[in-house]
Design a protein around this motif. Structure first.
Motif, short mmCIF file in Angstrom:
data_model
loop_
_atom_site.label_atom_id
_atom_site.label_comp_id
_atom_site.label_asym_id
_atom_site.label_seq_id
_atom_site.Cartn_x
_atom_site.Cartn_y
_atom_site.Cartn_z
N GLY A 291 -5.99 6.39 3.38
CA GLY A 291 -5.39 7.69 3.09
C GLY A 291 -4.91 7.74 1.65
N THR A 292 -4.61 8.93 1.18
CA THR A 292 -4.07 9.12 -0.16
C THR A 292 -2.74 9.86 -0.06
OG1 THR A 292 -5.15 11.27 -0.45
CG2 THR A 292 -6.38 9.32 -1.13
N ARG B 109 -8.55 -12.28 5.54
CA ARG B 109 -7.50 -11.85 6.46
C ARG B 109 -7.53 -10.33 6.63
NH1 ARG B 109 -2.14 -13.93 3.83
NH2 ARG B 109 -1.24 -12.91 5.68
N PRO B 110 -7.12 -9.82 7.79
CA PRO B 110 -6.88 -8.38 7.90
C PRO B 110 -5.91 -7.96 6.80
CG PRO B 110 -6.73 -9.43 10.05
CD PRO B 110 -6.82 -10.55 9.04
N THR B 111 -6.13 -6.80 6.22
CA THR B 111 -5.43 -6.45 4.98
C THR B 111 -4.94 -5.01 4.99
OG1 THR B 111 -6.69 -8.06 3.67
CG2 THR B 111 -5.69 -6.24 2.47
N MET B 112 -3.72 -4.81 4.52
CA MET B 112 -3.25 -3.50 4.09
C MET B 112 -3.26 -3.51 2.58
SD MET B 112 0.40 -1.51 4.52
CE MET B 112 0.68 -0.01 3.54
N ARG B 113 -3.97 -2.56 1.98
CA ARG B 113 -4.09 -2.53 0.51
C ARG B 113 -3.53 -1.24 -0.06
NH1 ARG B 113 -8.47 -1.89 -4.05
NH2 ARG B 113 -9.78 -0.68 -2.63
N PHE B 114 -2.77 -1.35 -1.14
CA PHE B 114 -2.43 -0.22 -1.98
C PHE B 114 -3.42 -0.19 -3.13
CE2 PHE B 114 2.01 -0.82 -0.28
CZ PHE B 114 2.05 0.40 0.40
N LEU B 115 -3.94 1.00 -3.46
CA LEU B 115 -4.90 1.12 -4.54
C LEU B 115 -4.59 2.34 -5.38
CD1 LEU B 115 -8.22 2.63 -3.20
CD2 LEU B 115 -6.34 2.10 -1.66
N ARG B 116 -4.90 2.23 -6.67
CA ARG B 116 -4.77 3.34 -7.60
C ARG B 116 -5.98 3.33 -8.53
NH1 ARG B 116 0.93 3.19 -10.39
NH2 ARG B 116 0.29 5.29 -11.00
N SER C 269 -1.77 9.23 -8.26
CA SER C 269 -1.81 9.18 -6.80
C SER C 269 -1.77 7.75 -6.28
CB SER C 269 -3.08 9.86 -6.29
OG SER C 269 -3.12 11.22 -6.66
N LEU C 270 -1.39 7.61 -5.02
CA LEU C 270 -1.38 6.31 -4.36
C LEU C 270 -2.31 6.34 -3.16
CD1 LEU C 270 -0.07 3.44 -4.10
CD2 LEU C 270 1.54 4.49 -2.48
N GLY C 271 -3.15 5.34 -3.07
CA GLY C 271 -3.99 5.17 -1.90
C GLY C 271 -3.51 4.01 -1.05
N TRP C 272 -3.70 4.11 0.24
CA TRP C 272 -3.38 3.00 1.15
C TRP C 272 -4.53 2.84 2.13
CZ3 TRP C 272 -3.64 4.82 6.05
CH2 TRP C 272 -3.33 6.17 6.27
N GLU C 273 -4.76 1.64 2.59
CA GLU C 273 -5.83 1.42 3.55
C GLU C 273 -5.57 0.18 4.39
OE1 GLU C 273 -9.07 1.66 0.84
OE2 GLU C 273 -8.88 -0.41 0.16
N THR D 186 -3.61 -3.91 -5.45
CA THR D 186 -4.55 -4.20 -6.54
C THR D 186 -4.30 -3.37 -7.78
OG1 THR D 186 -6.13 -2.71 -5.43
CG2 THR D 186 -6.40 -5.08 -5.06
N GLY D 187 -3.28 -2.52 -7.78
CA GLY D 187 -2.90 -1.80 -8.99
C GLY D 187 -3.96 -0.81 -9.44
N LEU D 188 -4.01 -0.55 -10.75
CA LEU D 188 -4.93 0.42 -11.34
C LEU D 188 -6.29 -0.22 -11.58
CD1 LEU D 188 -2.43 1.96 -13.89
CD2 LEU D 188 -3.49 3.22 -12.00
#
Length: 360
Positions: A158-159, A34-41, A87-91, A9-11
């Motif tokens: 996590g971050t 759907r079950p999701t892995m997301r990158f977030l900033r 920083s990069l977040g993941w979930e 989802t970017g910034l």
């Protein structure tokens, strides 16, 4: 293998990110997404309170305002997280019982964090999982993690710290730096690690994302297919965003009672801290409101809020409140990581021994 959407989802603002955490977790649990892995900033930088913390106690709010730092509240427990734009977040979000959430919270935490640490190591740093919920490089924290359950869904996140702006983070915290000795400030700085300090100009954000995707796919047994937000998810985001931007959410403005029977207690142990405030009714005999906050994680995430409701109206006697807490934990099978049910019950009971003020 379990099939997940890979979403980047970017910034986004802190409020947008927090709203999406709620929306995607709930929808995944209900089978609507759907079950999701997301990158977030985050943009701007954000100071994120743990779910059970109070902004005025934990943050230097004036500094945050003057420096354009977003203040918001996570749905996960624990302490304040400072999320830099760099920083990069993941979930990971999926229904309860679906891999990797099919072995209990503590085991899932260990499994996911071990995978994330292995992925970071592939970039050339010596990363490893450090219980209870950190990833470290050479004994220094490079990633904090946490999770929560919502209805039938679960999120674990996590971050990854990338650029060293630790002094700005410390100034955003409600810590009087002028009262700290230089060696204490240096000690705080020495506890944190940042990828660019190890990798320098060779750091590449897309390479970091790639090793995390590959590691989670292989270690957790999931298939990741890129995709975006659905029309329904975007509509729910527009609907929920005002709440996550509100003072009610960020500052937990729920109208604390004004009556003068107020009791306060703090339990500090190695695994975290628990602060209990209890207000009684005007007779001084019944609990009118309880507020439990601090640096801890719990599952399900509403466990503490529901316990506060359970204590309302009960007789204000230590033995009575202790039994209410123990019965509640036994009935719900909830967990406050790092604290036993007996420790929580004792903290609540001990609160009645510490009056802040009594009736005028």
């Amino acid at each position: 293998m379990a099939e997940y959407r890979l979403l980047d989802t970017g910034l986004l603002t802190a409020a947008e990110n927090m709203a999406l955490n709620e929306i995607l977790t709930r929808r995944a649990g209900a089978g609507e997404s759907r079950p999701t892995m997301r990158f977030l900033r985050f943009k701007p930088d954000a100071a994120l309170l743990g779910y059970h913390q109070r902004a005025e106690q934990e943050l230097h709010l004036e500094f945050c305002r003057e420096n354009g730092i977003d203040v918001n509240r996570r749905l996960t427990g624990g302490g304040v997280t400072y999320f830099q734009t760099s920083s990069l977040g993941w979930e990971l979000m999926a229904p309860l019982g679906m891999t990797p959430f099919d072995q209990g919270f503590a085991r899932s935490l260990e499994r996911i964090c071990t995978s994330a640490a292995g992925s970071l190591s592939k970039l050339g740093v010596n990363a490893r999982f450090r219980p209870r919920n950190d990833i470290e490089v050479d004994g220094r924290k490079i990633s904090g993690t946490g999770g929560f359950t919502l209805e039938k869904g679960m999120l674990f996140q996590g971050t990854v710290l990338i650029e060293n702006e630790i002094e700005k983070f410390m100034r955003a915290m409600n810590v009087p730096l002028e009262k700290l000795q230089k060696h204490e400030i240096d000690s705080m700085k020495d506890r944190m690690a940042f990828l660019k300090d190890y990798l320098g100009d060779s750091f590449d954000m897309e390479a970091l994302k790639a090793v995390l995707v590959k590691g989670f796919a292989e270690d957790l047994g999931i298939t990741l297919t890129p995709g975006g937000l659905t029309k329904e998810e975007k509509a729910e985001l527009a609907e929920r965003l005002p709440y996550f931007q509100s003072e009610e959410w960020i500052f937990a403005k729920k109208g604390l009672p004004r009556n003068p029977y107020w009791y306060h207690h703090v339990l500090n142990i190695e695994s975290g801290s628990l602060t209990v405030n209890i207000w009684l009714d005007h007779s001084g005999r019944l609990v009118q409101k309880t507020l439990i906050s601090g640096d801890f994680f719990c599952s399900p995430y509403r466990l503490i809020h529901d316990l506060e409701g359970e204590l309302m109206g009960k007789k204000a006697r230590p033995g009575v409140l202790s039994r209410v807490v123990l019965d509640y934990f036994e009935r719900t099978q909830g967990e406050v990581m790092g604290f036993s049910a007996a420790q929580v019950a004792q903290a609540v009971a001990d609160t009645l021994e510490n009056p802040v003020q009594s009736k005028d």
